[in-house]
Motif scaffolding. Structure first.
Motif, PDB file in Angstrom:
ATOM      1  N   VAL A   1       0.854  -1.187   0.000  1.00  0.00           N
ATOM      2  CA  VAL A   1       0.000   0.000   0.000  1.00  0.00           C
ATOM      3  C   VAL A   1       0.895   1.244   0.000  1.00  0.00           C
ATOM      4  O   VAL A   1       1.985   1.247   0.576  1.00  0.00           O
ATOM      5  CB  VAL A   1      -0.935  -0.011   1.225  1.00  0.00           C
ATOM      6  N   SER A   2       0.446   2.291  -0.656  1.00  0.00           N
ATOM      7  CA  SER A   2       1.254   3.511  -0.815  1.00  0.00           C
ATOM      8  C   SER A   2       1.911   3.926   0.498  1.00  0.00           C
ATOM      9  O   SER A   2       1.254   4.018   1.541  1.00  0.00           O
ATOM     10  CB  SER A   2       0.371   4.653  -1.323  1.00  0.00           C
TER      11      SER A   2
ATOM     12  N   GLN B   1       0.074   0.067  -4.307  1.00  0.00           N
ATOM     13  CA  GLN B   1      -1.299  -0.357  -4.553  1.00  0.00           C
ATOM     14  C   GLN B   1      -2.242   0.384  -3.620  1.00  0.00           C
ATOM     15  O   GLN B   1      -1.824   0.954  -2.601  1.00  0.00           O
ATOM     16  CB  GLN B   1      -1.449  -1.870  -4.332  1.00  0.00           C
ATOM     17  N   ILE B   2      -3.522   0.372  -3.983  1.00  0.00           N
ATOM     18  CA  ILE B   2      -4.521   0.984  -3.107  1.00  0.00           C
ATOM     19  C   ILE B   2      -4.746   0.094  -1.877  1.00  0.00           C
ATOM     20  O   ILE B   2      -4.387  -1.088  -1.859  1.00  0.00           O
ATOM     21  CB  ILE B   2      -5.845   1.220  -3.863  1.00  0.00           C
ATOM     22  N   GLY B   3      -5.337   0.659  -0.843  1.00  0.00           N
ATOM     23  CA  GLY B   3      -5.622  -0.101   0.368  1.00  0.00           C
ATOM     24  C   GLY B   3      -6.281   0.782   1.408  1.00  0.00           C
ATOM     25  O   GLY B   3      -6.911   1.792   1.081  1.00  0.00           O
ATOM     26  N   LEU B   4      -6.110   0.411   2.661  1.00  0.00           N
ATOM     27  CA  LEU B   4      -6.663   1.163   3.785  1.00  0.00           C
ATOM     28  C   LEU B   4      -5.563   1.421   4.807  1.00  0.00           C
ATOM     29  O   LEU B   4      -4.527   0.743   4.806  1.00  0.00           O
ATOM     30  CB  LEU B   4      -7.796   0.374   4.463  1.00  0.00           C
TER      31      LEU B   4
ATOM     32  N   GLY C   1      -9.238   5.433   3.364  1.00  0.00           N
ATOM     33  CA  GLY C   1      -8.737   4.887   2.118  1.00  0.00           C
ATOM     34  C   GLY C   1      -7.368   5.447   1.774  1.00  0.00           C
ATOM     35  O   GLY C   1      -7.065   6.604   2.032  1.00  0.00           O
ATOM     36  N   VAL C   2      -6.524   4.606   1.189  1.00  0.00           N
ATOM     37  CA  VAL C   2      -5.240   5.025   0.628  1.00  0.00           C
ATOM     38  C   VAL C   2      -5.342   4.829  -0.876  1.00  0.00           C
ATOM     39  O   VAL C   2      -5.349   3.704  -1.365  1.00  0.00           O
ATOM     40  CB  VAL C   2      -4.068   4.207   1.207  1.00  0.00           C
TER      41      VAL C   2
ATOM     42  N   ILE D   1      -2.079  -3.807  17.231  1.00  0.00           N
ATOM     43  CA  ILE D   1      -2.224  -3.059  15.977  1.00  0.00           C
ATOM     44  C   ILE D   1      -2.157  -1.561  16.252  1.00  0.00           C
ATOM     45  O   ILE D   1      -3.094  -0.986  16.819  1.00  0.00           O
ATOM     46  CB  ILE D   1      -3.555  -3.407  15.282  1.00  0.00           C
ATOM     47  N   PRO D   2      -1.076  -0.905  15.860  1.00  0.00           N
ATOM     48  CA  PRO D   2      -0.998   0.554  16.043  1.00  0.00           C
ATOM     49  C   PRO D   2      -1.733   1.290  14.924  1.00  0.00           C
ATOM     50  O   PRO D   2      -1.919   0.756  13.822  1.00  0.00           O
ATOM     51  CB  PRO D   2       0.502   0.828  15.978  1.00  0.00           C
ATOM     52  N   VAL D   3      -2.153   2.498  15.200  1.00  0.00           N
ATOM     53  CA  VAL D   3      -2.708   3.333  14.133  1.00  0.00           C
ATOM     54  C   VAL D   3      -1.603   3.561  13.101  1.00  0.00           C
ATOM     55  O   VAL D   3      -0.415   3.593  13.425  1.00  0.00           O
ATOM     56  CB  VAL D   3      -3.243   4.673  14.671  1.00  0.00           C
ATOM     57  N   GLY D   4      -2.004   3.735  11.851  1.00  0.00           N
ATOM     58  CA  GLY D   4      -1.038   3.857  10.761  1.00  0.00           C
ATOM     59  C   GLY D   4      -0.756   2.552  10.063  1.00  0.00           C
ATOM     60  O   GLY D   4      -0.127   2.546   8.998  1.00  0.00           O
ATOM     61  N   SER D   5      -1.207   1.423  10.635  1.00  0.00           N
ATOM     62  CA  SER D   5      -1.002   0.131   9.978  1.00  0.00           C
ATOM     63  C   SER D   5      -1.785   0.078   8.677  1.00  0.00           C
ATOM     64  O   SER D   5      -2.914   0.570   8.590  1.00  0.00           O
ATOM     65  CB  SER D   5      -1.452  -1.010  10.904  1.00  0.00           C
ATOM     66  N   ARG D   6      -1.195  -0.528   7.647  1.00  0.00           N
ATOM     67  CA  ARG D   6      -1.855  -0.636   6.356  1.00  0.00           C
ATOM     68  C   ARG D   6      -2.670  -1.915   6.267  1.00  0.00           C
ATOM     69  O   ARG D   6      -2.362  -2.927   6.916  1.00  0.00           O
ATOM     70  CB  ARG D   6      -0.838  -0.601   5.208  1.00  0.00           C
ATOM     71  N   ILE D   7      -3.698  -1.866   5.438  1.00  0.00           N
ATOM     72  CA  ILE D   7      -4.616  -2.991   5.269  1.00  0.00           C
ATOM     73  C   ILE D   7      -4.767  -3.278   3.785  1.00  0.00           C
ATOM     74  O   ILE D   7      -4.968  -2.367   2.974  1.00  0.00           O
ATOM     75  CB  ILE D   7      -5.999  -2.681   5.876  1.00  0.00           C
ATOM     76  N   THR D   8      -4.673  -4.561   3.433  1.00  0.00           N
ATOM     77  CA  THR D   8      -4.933  -5.002   2.059  1.00  0.00           C
ATOM     78  C   THR D   8      -6.050  -6.039   2.079  1.00  0.00           C
ATOM     79  O   THR D   8      -6.420  -6.582   3.130  1.00  0.00           O
ATOM     80  CB  THR D   8      -3.684  -5.622   1.416  1.00  0.00           C
ATOM     81  N   PHE D   9      -6.578  -6.327   0.894  1.00  0.00           N
ATOM     82  CA  PHE D   9      -7.571  -7.377   0.767  1.00  0.00           C
ATOM     83  C   PHE D   9      -6.929  -8.746   0.975  1.00  0.00           C
ATOM     84  O   PHE D   9      -5.745  -8.946   0.685  1.00  0.00           O
ATOM     85  CB  PHE D   9      -8.227  -7.344  -0.620  1.00  0.00           C
ATOM     86  N   LEU D  10      -7.721  -9.681   1.477  1.00  0.00           N
ATOM     87  CA  LEU D  10      -7.311 -11.084   1.548  1.00  0.00           C
ATOM     88  C   LEU D  10      -7.995 -11.792   0.386  1.00  0.00           C
ATOM     89  O   LEU D  10      -9.180 -12.103   0.444  1.00  0.00           O
ATOM     90  CB  LEU D  10      -7.723 -11.702   2.886  1.00  0.00           C
TER      91      LEU D  10
END
Length: 340
Positions: free
Chosen positions: A17-18, A64-67, A82-83, A145-154
């Motif tokens: 993620v970006s 890539q895009i993500g959260l 959203g990212v 899980i700290p804030v700022g962690s990135r999330i992708t789809f599974l």
């Protein structure tokens, strides 16, 4: 073709993620010297021909895009933003992965059961959604899980009928593979130019990775490879290319007319499948940033037709990637005097 797609699949599954693209570069094992820019982009020096020689840059973005996690509720749910231009329509009930360093935590995006929702409920904004990782308190979640962690789809990749392929992250890992394979082909042609490859960061949030790296590289010519819209029944045909009809050659005020015309002519003469993509201004790709680097760079944009952009089920046809590689190699040989 199978080995080629194995590389695409491997790249597409690496989280990037970006702003957190480290790891994508590790897929490649090319014998070229490379360096990492302060913004995380990777520059490969394929060959050098001196300060007065033309300098060809091949570029694709690897983010890539993500959260991103923005907060944690008292009940232990993750609040997110959203990212990049993520498709809100695919988020409710999606399975996701939360990345914390090398650790990965599975989760699901919360959704209201149809029994409890109103018939005409609007699609929620990303900031109104939450992610359930299984914890039941803020304290439990904050420990992991700290804030700022990135999330992708599974999402597992799959091969569809007719040789097509679906996965998350094909925007723009397919382009990354294309430029690296094209660079390898060009390195064997004894071209009369310097050649660099740039795998850039941050395209999905403003093209900053390409903008800064292009200033460092100072190319005279650049070929940018990205994805663009492939037609589906619910999309306007006039705004889309056709899958399996070949590389989409960009035509835009920001792109160099001579390079564009040469790409179209070469594709016709060498029977490389291609289709035009006309834009009235900005391209929405790294071309916009690279073209104005330093005193300006002559740019050409080549795009891979892709369905369902910015979702976990993006679809490509490998034949279109091959047409990109073939066109870059043929253009390089004709423009810069390479030997067969």
């Amino acid at each position: 073709m199978e080995e080629f797609m194995n590389l695409v699949e491997k790249m597409a599954q690496i989280p990037g993620v970006s702003g957190c693209e480290d790891g994508v570069q590790d897929v490649f094992y090319w014998p070229w010297p490379w360096k990492r820019t302060p913004l995380g982009s990777y520059i490969y020096t394929v060959q050098e021909k001196g300060p007065n020689a033309p300098h060809l840059l091949l570029e694709a973005h690897m983010d890539q895009i993500g959260l991103v996690v923005t907060g944690i509720t008292e009940e232990g749910f993750l609040r997110v933003a959203g990212v990049g231009g993520i498709d809100r329509g695919v988020l409710p009930a999606a399975q996701v992965q939360v990345h914390v360093g090398k650790r990965v935590f599975p989760g699901v995006v919360c959704t209201v059961p149809p029994h409890l929702s109103k018939e005409n409920d609007d699609l929620p904004q990303v900031e109104d959604l939450a992610v359930d990782v299984g914890f039941s308190s803020k304290e439990q979640t904050e420990e992991k899980i700290p804030v700022g962690s990135r999330i992708t789809f599974l999402q597992e990749p799959s091969e569809l009928l007719n040789g097509r392929y679906t996965s998350q992250g094909l925007d723009n890992r397919a382009g990354c593979v294309a430029v690296m394979i094209a660079a390898q082909a060009l390195s064997e042609l004894s071209l009369n130019c310097s050649i660099s490859v740039l795998l850039s960061t941050l395209e999905e949030v403003g093209e900053q990775g390409a903008a800064t790296a292009a200033r460092m590289i100072a190319p005279t010519h650049a070929i940018i490879v990205d994805v663009s819209f492939a037609h589906t029944p619910d999309a306007r045909r006039s705004q889309c290319g056709e899958m399996a009809k070949g590389v989409m050659i960009g035509i835009s005020p920001i792109l160099d007319n001579d390079m564009t015309n040469a790409m179209c002519r070469i594709a016709k003469e060498h029977e490389i499948p291609w289709q035009p993509e006309v834009m009235g201004g900005r391209t929405g790709t790294d071309s916009d940033a690279i073209a104005v680097a330093n005193a300006g760079v002559a740019c050409s944009l080549l795009s891979i037709p892709l369905r369902y952009m910015h979702t976990p089920v993006e679809v490509i046809d490998p034949k279109d990637i091959h047409s990109v590689v073939d066109l870059i190699a043929t253009y390089g040989r004709e423009k810069f005097g390479g030997a067969l």
